[in-house]
Scaffold this active site. Structure first.
Site, PDB file in Angstrom:
ATOM      1  N   GLU A 124     -11.077 -21.518   4.702  1.00 46.74           N
ATOM      2  CA  GLU A 124     -10.501 -21.737   3.359  1.00 46.74           C
ATOM      3  C   GLU A 124      -9.856 -20.451   2.884  1.00 46.74           C
ATOM      4  OE1 GLU A 124     -14.054 -22.342   0.968  1.00 46.74           O
ATOM      5  OE2 GLU A 124     -14.327 -24.289   1.916  1.00 46.74           O
ATOM      6  N   LYS A 126      -9.634 -17.317   0.439  1.00 44.87           N
ATOM      7  CA  LYS A 126     -10.515 -16.563  -0.453  1.00 44.87           C
ATOM      8  C   LYS A 126      -9.669 -16.221  -1.673  1.00 44.87           C
ATOM      9  CE  LYS A 126     -13.962 -12.939  -0.437  1.00 44.87           C
ATOM     10  NZ  LYS A 126     -13.700 -12.348  -1.725  1.00 44.87           N
ATOM     11  N   ASP A 128      -8.530 -14.780  -5.088  1.00 46.44           N
ATOM     12  CA  ASP A 128      -8.841 -13.517  -5.758  1.00 46.44           C
ATOM     13  C   ASP A 128      -8.835 -13.738  -7.271  1.00 46.44           C
ATOM     14  OD1 ASP A 128      -9.430 -10.907  -6.071  1.00 46.44           O
ATOM     15  OD2 ASP A 128      -7.436 -10.144  -5.583  1.00 46.44           O
ATOM     16  N   TYR A 237     -14.988 -24.294  -4.668  1.00 46.31           N
ATOM     17  CA  TYR A 237     -15.150 -24.077  -3.226  1.00 46.31           C
ATOM     18  C   TYR A 237     -16.524 -24.429  -2.686  1.00 46.31           C
ATOM     19  CZ  TYR A 237     -16.831 -19.554  -4.962  1.00 46.31           C
ATOM     20  OH  TYR A 237     -17.483 -18.578  -5.642  1.00 46.31           O
ATOM     21  N   LYS A 325     -10.686 -10.286   5.365  1.00 48.21           N
ATOM     22  CA  LYS A 325      -9.828  -9.833   4.267  1.00 48.21           C
ATOM     23  C   LYS A 325      -8.453  -9.433   4.794  1.00 48.21           C
ATOM     24  CE  LYS A 325     -11.604  -8.223   0.623  1.00 48.21           C
ATOM     25  NZ  LYS A 325     -12.396  -8.149  -0.513  1.00 48.21           N
ATOM     26  N   CYS A 419      12.802  25.180 -12.412  1.00 49.60           N
ATOM     27  CA  CYS A 419      12.656  24.523 -11.115  1.00 49.60           C
ATOM     28  C   CYS A 419      11.516  25.194 -10.352  1.00 49.60           C
ATOM     29  CB  CYS A 419      13.965  24.639 -10.322  1.00 49.60           C
ATOM     30  SG  CYS A 419      13.775  24.117  -8.610  1.00 49.60           S
ATOM     31  N   CYS A 422      13.174  27.213  -7.193  1.00 49.14           N
ATOM     32  CA  CYS A 422      14.063  28.368  -7.291  1.00 49.14           C
ATOM     33  C   CYS A 422      14.006  29.050  -8.665  1.00 49.14           C
ATOM     34  CB  CYS A 422      15.501  27.960  -6.964  1.00 49.14           C
ATOM     35  SG  CYS A 422      16.220  26.907  -8.245  1.00 49.14           S
ATOM     36  N   CYS A 437      17.362  20.275 -11.528  1.00 51.74           N
ATOM     37  CA  CYS A 437      17.677  21.655 -11.213  1.00 51.74           C
ATOM     38  C   CYS A 437      19.149  21.627 -10.795  1.00 51.74           C
ATOM     39  CB  CYS A 437      16.817  22.141 -10.056  1.00 51.74           C
ATOM     40  SG  CYS A 437      17.443  23.670  -9.336  1.00 51.74           S
ATOM     41  N   CYS A 442      19.701  25.931  -4.544  1.00 57.24           N
ATOM     42  CA  CYS A 442      18.234  25.754  -4.578  1.00 57.24           C
ATOM     43  C   CYS A 442      17.732  25.347  -3.183  1.00 57.24           C
ATOM     44  CB  CYS A 442      17.874  24.695  -5.608  1.00 57.24           C
ATOM     45  SG  CYS A 442      16.144  24.209  -5.551  1.00 57.24           S
TER      46      CYS A 442
HETATM   47  S1  IVH Z   1     -18.068 -19.044  -0.772  1.00 58.38           S
HETATM   48  C1  IVH Z   1     -22.360 -17.806  -0.371  1.00 58.38           C
HETATM   49  N1  IVH Z   1     -15.518 -19.584  -0.770  1.00 58.38           N
HETATM   50  O1  IVH Z   1     -15.573 -14.546  -3.109  1.00 58.38           O
HETATM   51  C2  IVH Z   1     -20.919 -17.961  -0.275  1.00 58.38           C
HETATM   52  N2  IVH Z   1     -16.267 -17.761  -2.090  1.00 58.38           N
HETATM   53  O2  IVH Z   1     -17.785 -12.461  -1.919  1.00 58.38           O
HETATM   54  C3  IVH Z   1     -20.338 -17.972  -1.603  1.00 58.38           C
HETATM   55  N3  IVH Z   1     -14.510 -16.624  -3.355  1.00 58.38           N
HETATM   56  O3  IVH Z   1     -17.375 -13.913  -5.760  1.00 58.38           O
HETATM   57  C4  IVH Z   1     -18.924 -17.828  -1.656  1.00 58.38           C
HETATM   58  N4  IVH Z   1     -12.848 -17.906  -2.673  1.00 58.38           N
HETATM   59  O4  IVH Z   1     -16.274 -16.107  -6.082  1.00 58.38           O
HETATM   60  C5  IVH Z   1     -16.473 -18.781  -1.235  1.00 58.38           C
HETATM   61  N5  IVH Z   1     -13.305 -20.214  -0.700  1.00 58.38           N
HETATM   62  C6  IVH Z   1     -14.258 -19.410  -1.175  1.00 58.38           C
HETATM   63  C7  IVH Z   1     -13.979 -18.356  -2.072  1.00 58.38           C
HETATM   64  C8  IVH Z   1     -15.021 -17.535  -2.505  1.00 58.38           C
HETATM   65  C9  IVH Z   1     -13.200 -16.868  -3.433  1.00 58.38           C
HETATM   66  C10 IVH Z   1     -15.203 -15.496  -4.046  1.00 58.38           C
HETATM   67  C11 IVH Z   1     -16.492 -15.879  -4.733  1.00 58.38           C
HETATM   68  C12 IVH Z   1     -17.365 -14.669  -4.594  1.00 58.38           C
HETATM   69  C13 IVH Z   1     -16.730 -13.868  -3.527  1.00 58.38           C
HETATM   70  C14 IVH Z   1     -17.701 -13.743  -2.358  1.00 58.38           C
END
Ligand code: IVH
Length: 681
Positions: A124, A126, A128, A237, A325, A419, A422, A437, A442
């Site tokens: 999935e 992640k 932010d 999620y 990441k 400057c 110089c 300058c 220079c």
């Molecule tokens: S699962 C025990 N899935 O990432 C597992 N977390 O370091 C729980 N996050 O603060 C997390 N997208 O809020 C999971 N697809 C995703 C996610 C996700 C973002 C964030 C989550 C948490 C951090 C985990």
């Protein structure tokens, strides 16, 4: 479709009114879901507003029938922040990996703990943003909390209710769980953040440094009506607790969550082996810029809930999941010092010396602060903690100062009156942001001019970098770029760290640069405002440096894409006797002075040949100069401004006004992805 009978008059009992209210609520919930979650609205905004108004007027006539989960009650009262809530189970964090190969190690650990078992993985995004937990009882949202420290979070129910993609009441499914807790990530789409920030700047407020800060800041506001005005969204999620139905795996849980009306991310995939996971990670690393919200990596999860249980967790993170990441685009670091550099045109630039950090695959130690105004506007001081970003460009920039981390000793720095190279007095002009300058002799300017002349996009003299230029100038061996062409191997022999082999290579590189095309020579001269695109336009028009030197300001301005400021700068450059002498010596040294036969070698018969391209916005996979070079190699032209002659505009992330102009003129737009596809076909 349900037809409301709310317009009918007459005496209605409370129970028929209650039926009507409920029917309207059901209808509105259905359309909210179609609009916000499924992205498939079935009715117009006006029709939707009409339903909402009808419900509002019924409710205001019968306040006793208002329920907290009514769609009219998203903004309800003042938030009470600061209430700590203990999470039912801890909200763990994820172990991070930074190299795709590390995912093999994760797989090995999983396989070892589950011998002889087939393991299926789910990948999935992640997201932010801000992690939150939502509790539903009998299908109704009863509490929303931030992740906090993982054990305790903060009650932000009032604010989370304002997010349209968080259902206040779930769509019933069979069997409907009595108690349900889900976790997800609140975020702001990137484009919407730009709008919020533009508005904030207009209001004299500080813009948010990034989407995550904006999401977190918006959820933790005291006034829920402000939260409601922020374009917040959520992806759920995980199903973290459920009383009722048996669920066997994570994907099944996600499917059920979606059926109940939660917004789940559509880019989730299943893989029978870790190779599929790695391919997913690599694919999205390359395409992350195409995702309209910030994603900082991918999450890999073991699909089977039984296997998840068997694997368990450490105190910090589950053993059944890991994140990969993406190379970071934003990090925080500290400013150790602010130095003043003198550029090739004499402009003094403040440069931040940073505590080294890794960012998007490189170690960053310096960031330009552009000019004094920028220093004042952003109030950047020595000792400050700053947010550093590398977007499509390679050059990192400081996007925000974390003033809350500032110590009392943070030191204010301003550009000097002399400057630093110089000691000549500097010039501050009212109309220009620059402090300059103006001493032509220079040494700092000279060094920068030579570095520019030797750089890749100019004469491409390999091996002639800043350290060597420093030595050559300081030892008096060269006083201008023409001196490069009379250097002897013996001049190099006594320099620091210069072996025979490197000396030979450098001599060869200087020799080879005599063949560099005239456009590169012109660009290499470093005339103020003449970048490589303008140099090409000029040569395309005048064919030779001599013809350009003889041209008037009007002649030059007649070229489309060149304005009076550039024309004046060119004329003034060629008028200066020192420059005239330099040009004479460069010509005698045998540099290319006019377009020769190189136009014959322009390829033809491909998509790019003979077409004109304009780039706007940040590219994520290629660098801008890479893209330009590749287009030119294929016989395409790259221009800096959009006109009717432009064939395609290549739009990266956050494209600027060139994009708008292209739309106005009906010019075709290519995404970076499409460009790459064309380049590789
Ligand atoms: S699962 C025990 N899935 O990432 C597992 N977390 O370091 C729980 N996050 O603060 C997390 N997208 O809020 C999971 N697809 C995703 C996610 C996700 C973002 C964030 C989550 C948490 C951090 C985990």
């Amino acid at each position: 479709m349900f037809k409301a009978s709310f317009t009918r008059g007459g005496n209605m009992t409370d129970s028929t009114i209650q039926d009507q209210i409920e029917a309207l609520q059901t209808q509105i919930r259905y359309h909210e879901r179609k609009y916000y979650i499924d992205d498939q609205p079935e009715i117009s905004d006006q029709e939707f507003d009409r339903l909402m108004k009808a419900l509002e007027s019924l409710e205001s006539a019968h306040p006793d029938l208002i329920t907290p989960d009514s769609p009219t009650r998203r903004v309800s009262g003042e938030a009470v922040l600061g209430t700590r809530v203990r999470h039912r189970g801890p909200m763990l964090s994820l172990d991070n990996t930074y190299r795709p190969e590390e995912l093999y190690d994760f797989d090995q650990r999983v396989q070892k703990a589950l011998p002889e078992q087939a393991v299926e993985y789910v990948t999935e995004f992640k997201i932010d943003g801000l992690g939150v937990s939502l509790l539903y009882e009998e299908g109704k949202l009863v509490r929303g909390t931030t992740r906090g420290d993982g054990v305790y979070g903060e009650d932000v129910t009032t604010n989370l209710r304002t997010i349209r993609t968080i259902p206040l009441r779930l769509t019933p499914i069979q069997p409907m769980p009595a108690v349900l807790e889900v976790r997800g990530e609140v975020f702001i789409p990137r484009e919407r953040l730009d709008q919020v920030n533009r508005q904030r700047i207009e209001n004299g407020e500080a813009p948010f440094a990034n989407a995550r800060n904006a999401a977190a800041g918006s959820v933790r506001l005291l006034d829920a009506s402000i939260t409601a005005s922020r374009p917040l969204d959520i992806f759920i999620y995980t199903l973290s607790y459920v009383e009722g139905p048996d669920i066997n795996n994570h994907t099944e849980a996600l499917t059920r969550l979606a059926a109940m009306g939660f917004k789940v991310n559509p880019h989730t995939e299943m893989h029978a082996s870790i190779e599929g996971v790695i391919a997913y990670a690599q694919r999205w690393t390359a395409q992350r810029q195409s995702i309209p919200y910030d994603v900082d990596g991918i999450v890999v999860k073991v699909n089977s809930l039984r296997q998840q249980e068997e694997l368990g967790a450490t105190a910090k993170s589950p053993r059944w999941a890991i994140s990969y990441k993406f190379p970071a685009r934003q990090v925080t670091t500290q400013i150790e010092a602010i130095e003043v550099q003198v550029g090739r045109t004499g402009v003094l630039t403040p440069v931040a010396i940073l505590s080294p950090v890794r960012l998007a695959g490189a170690t960053i130690t310096h960031a330009t602060l552009h000019n004094e105004q920028e220093l004042i506007r952003k109030d950047i001081r020595v000792g400050d903690t700053v947010v550093l970003e590398r977007s499509g460009d390679v050059i990192p920039k400081i996007v925000a100062v974390l003033t809350e981390k500032r110590s009392g000793s943070a030191e204010v720095v301003r550009l000097p009156d002399q400057c630093p190279a110089c000691q000549a007095p500097v010039q501050r002009s009212a109309e220009e942001a620059a402090v300059r300058c103006v001493n032509l002799a220079c040494p700092a300017q000279l060094k920068r001019r030579i570095e520019h002349f030797a750089s890749r996009n100019a004469m491409n003299i390999d091996g002639l970098g800043p350290a060597l230029v420093e030595q050559l100038v300081e030892s008096g061996r060269i006083r201008d770029v023409a001196d490069l062409y009379s250097l002897e191997p013996t001049d190099l022999a006594t320099l620091d760290r210069m072996g025979d082999k490197s000396a030979q290579n450098l001599m060869k590189a200087i020799e080879g640069s005599r063949e560099a095309p005239v456009t590169k020579v012109l660009f290499g001269l470093g005339i103020l405002h003449v970048g490589s695109n303008i140099a090409e336009l000029l040569i395309e028009h005048f064919s030779s440096i001599d013809a350009l030197a003889a041209a008037s300001s009007e002649d030059i301005e007649s070229i489309y894409g060149i304005g009076p400021r550039v024309a004046e700068s060119i004329v003034s450059f060629f008028q200066q006797p020192t420059n005239q002498m330099l040009l004479k010596r460069l010509k005698t040294a045998g540099l290319q002075w006019s377009t020769g036969t190189d136009s014959l070698s322009v390829p033809s018969g491909n998509f790019f040949a003979g077409k004109t391209f304009v780039l706007t916005g940040a590219l994520s996979v290629m660098t801008r100069s890479d893209a330009i070079e590749k287009i030119k190699e294929r016989g395409g032209k790259v221009s800096s401004s959009v006109s009717r002659k432009t064939d395609f505009v290549i739009a990266g992330d956050s494209p600027g006004s060139k994009y708008d102009r292209a739309i106005q003129l009906g010019i075709s737009i290519l995404t970076e992805e499409a460009l790459i596809e064309k380049l590789s076909s």
